[in-house]
Design an enzyme around this catalytic site. Structure first.
Site, PDB file in Angstrom:
ATOM      1  N   LEU A   1       0.853  -1.201   0.000  1.00  0.00           N
ATOM      2  CA  LEU A   1       0.000   0.000   0.000  1.00  0.00           C
ATOM      3  C   LEU A   1       0.878   1.237   0.000  1.00  0.00           C
ATOM      4  CD1 LEU A   1      -2.146  -1.381   2.939  1.00  0.00           C
ATOM      5  CD2 LEU A   1      -2.840  -1.365   0.538  1.00  0.00           C
ATOM      6  N   HIS A   2       0.726   2.075  -1.004  1.00  0.00           N
ATOM      7  CA  HIS A   2       1.514   3.321  -0.971  1.00  0.00           C
ATOM      8  C   HIS A   2       0.924   4.469  -1.773  1.00  0.00           C
ATOM      9  CE1 HIS A   2       3.053   1.708  -4.835  1.00  0.00           C
ATOM     10  NE2 HIS A   2       3.319   2.968  -5.128  1.00  0.00           N
ATOM     11  N   ARG A   3      -0.234   4.275  -2.427  1.00  0.00           N
ATOM     12  CA  ARG A   3      -0.788   5.394  -3.216  1.00  0.00           C
ATOM     13  C   ARG A   3      -1.188   6.543  -2.311  1.00  0.00           C
ATOM     14  NH1 ARG A   3       1.248   5.144  -7.491  1.00  0.00           N
ATOM     15  NH2 ARG A   3       1.296   3.030  -8.212  1.00  0.00           N
TER      16      ARG A   3
END
Ligand code: UD1
Ligand code: UDP
Length: 376
Positions: free
Chosen positions: A207-209
């Site tokens: 998860l990194h957006r």
């Protein structure tokens, strides 16, 4: 490396760039083309950078600009200044940029202003979502690029509808998949599972957006959804540095069924994914890799610039609210590929295709559409 002949400069800055570039660098090396890598330093932690050079066998960069992190303006400004200097110092015949990160955009702008030709690898992807910084980077980079290498047929129509001449565009398949194929013999889930103390079925999440991790409310919604998955199957999260604090505040911490770890190196990460029953992600590249590894993938985003991974792969788009139920279905059904066919030209030979076209271009042969067809 040869001492004479035209020089190709690759601009790399962030984790996914390294994976996409390795097959192109290898392909050009095989053709005896003089080349070098500039590392912008957009990603700088050893686990976001050095480990990829080692795992992918990339050569030492000829320069590292060390631009580091900052706001979009700060980071892009530092990239522009640093890249202009390095491009002027090396005077390459061609610059090659990759993907859709700020380093890609900045390198394209610098080349366009210096009138130095540049090629864009992974051109033509569109999410049609300008809230994503990457979408702005894609559109601008493609508008300026002299040679555009496209990974999937939808990219051809996007570029055509933006008025980009087909004579500059080459459908070559996906070099990220070349790297995956090259790594396959090394992808053994066991050692990394043992190291992490994982046994039995498990899921992997990345998860990194910004849309998912930057705002507290979005982060909370996402973490609740991931906890809904963790109730069904243990979830391992190799966590990107972006949003680490925000996600921890929202409850993404080590607990029963949830293991938060540092980002993994390329071979370790893909090994872990290969052994997983499910992947939850908002990454671009991971949507493609799971398609090829046949692992069900749930992408927590409202859209994707890689729709081929949905039509020809194992990827499904979900909202956070839909994630737990979608995970339950994916765990029951396993990997399902709607068309029954993998994306065309994702065959591990994209790097050599790109290298052949570049080498011909350096010799002054702007390969005709017919010869390009033969290359495919
Ligand atoms: C960038 C790309 C994104 C890509 C992602 C791949 C842009 C606009 N975004 O996002 O498209 O999907 O890389 O991983 O180019 N940080 C560290 N150590 C590092 C690098 C970053 O701690 O080595 C932290 C810093 O707090 C930094 C934040 O991560 O502010 C974001 O880094 P940045 O490179 O600006 O964007 P990414 O979110 O990594
Ligand atoms: N990746 C990795 N370790 C991790 C997470 C991802 O090696 O802990 C690899 C992944 O296999 C893919 C690339 O990093 O090749 C994708 O990078 P990321 O998700 O950061 O960027 P995006 O593709 O979203 O731009």
């Amino acid at each position: 490396m040869p001492q004479e002949g035209p020089f190709v400069l690759h601009v790399l800055g962030a984790r996914p760039n390294f994976v996409k570039a390795a097959p192109v660098v290898n392909g050009l090396a095989g053709l005896g083309v003089r080349q070098g890598i500039v590392h912008t330093g957009q990603h700088y932690d050893a686990l976001m950078s050095d480990v990829f050079f080692a795992d992918l066998g990339l050569p030492e960069p000829v320069a590292n600009l060390g631009v580091g992190s900052g706001s979009h303006a700060q980071q892009t400004a530092a990239l522009l200044v640093g890249l202009e200097e390095v491009v002027l110092a090396h005077r390459p015949e061609l610059v090659v940029v990759y993907g859709d990160v700020n380093s890609t955009l900045a390198a394209g702008l610098v080349c366009a202003k210096l009138r130095i030709p540049f090629a864009h690898v992974e051109a033509g992807l569109r999410s049609f979502d300008r809230d994503m910084p990457e979408e702005v980077n894609r559109v601008v980079t493609d508008a300026l690029a002299d040679i555009l290498f496209v990974t999937s047929p939808d990219g051809l129509s996007h570029l055509s509808s933006e008025g980009i001449s087909p004579s500059r565009v080459h459908l070559v398949g996906n070099p990220m998949i070349d790297s995956l194929f090259a790594a396959l013999p090394k992808l053994d889930p066991k050692p990394v599972q043992e190291r992490l103390g994982v046994s039995g079925r498990y899921a992997v999440a990345t998860l990194h957006r910004p849309a998912n991790v930057d705002e507290p409310e979005a982060a909370r919604e996402l973490v609740d959804a991931v906890l809904g998955v963790a109730e069904q199957v243990p979830v391992i999260v190799p966590l990107h540095p972006r949003g680490r604090g925000r996600l921890a505040e929202a409850g993404l911490v080590d607990r029963d069924g949830l293991k938060i770890i540092d980002p993994l190196g390329y071979v370790d990460f893909l090994s872990l994914v290969r052994g997983a029953v499910l992947v939850v992600t908002d990454s671009g590249g991971v949507q493609e890799e799971t398609t090829m590894l046949g692992v069900p993938c749930l992408t927590v985003r409202p859209n994707t610039e890689r729709p081929i991974t949905v039509t020809h792969g194992t990827n499904r788009l979900v909202t956070p609210a839909q994630l737990p139920a979608a995970a339950s279905k994916a765990l029951a059904d396993g990997a399902v590929t709607p068309s029954g066919e993998l994306p065309v030209l994702w065959d591990g030979k994209s790097g050599p295709r790109i290298a052949t076209i570049i080498e011909a271009w350096l010799r002054g042969d702007n390969l005709s559409p017919a010869s390009r067809g033969a290359l495919a």
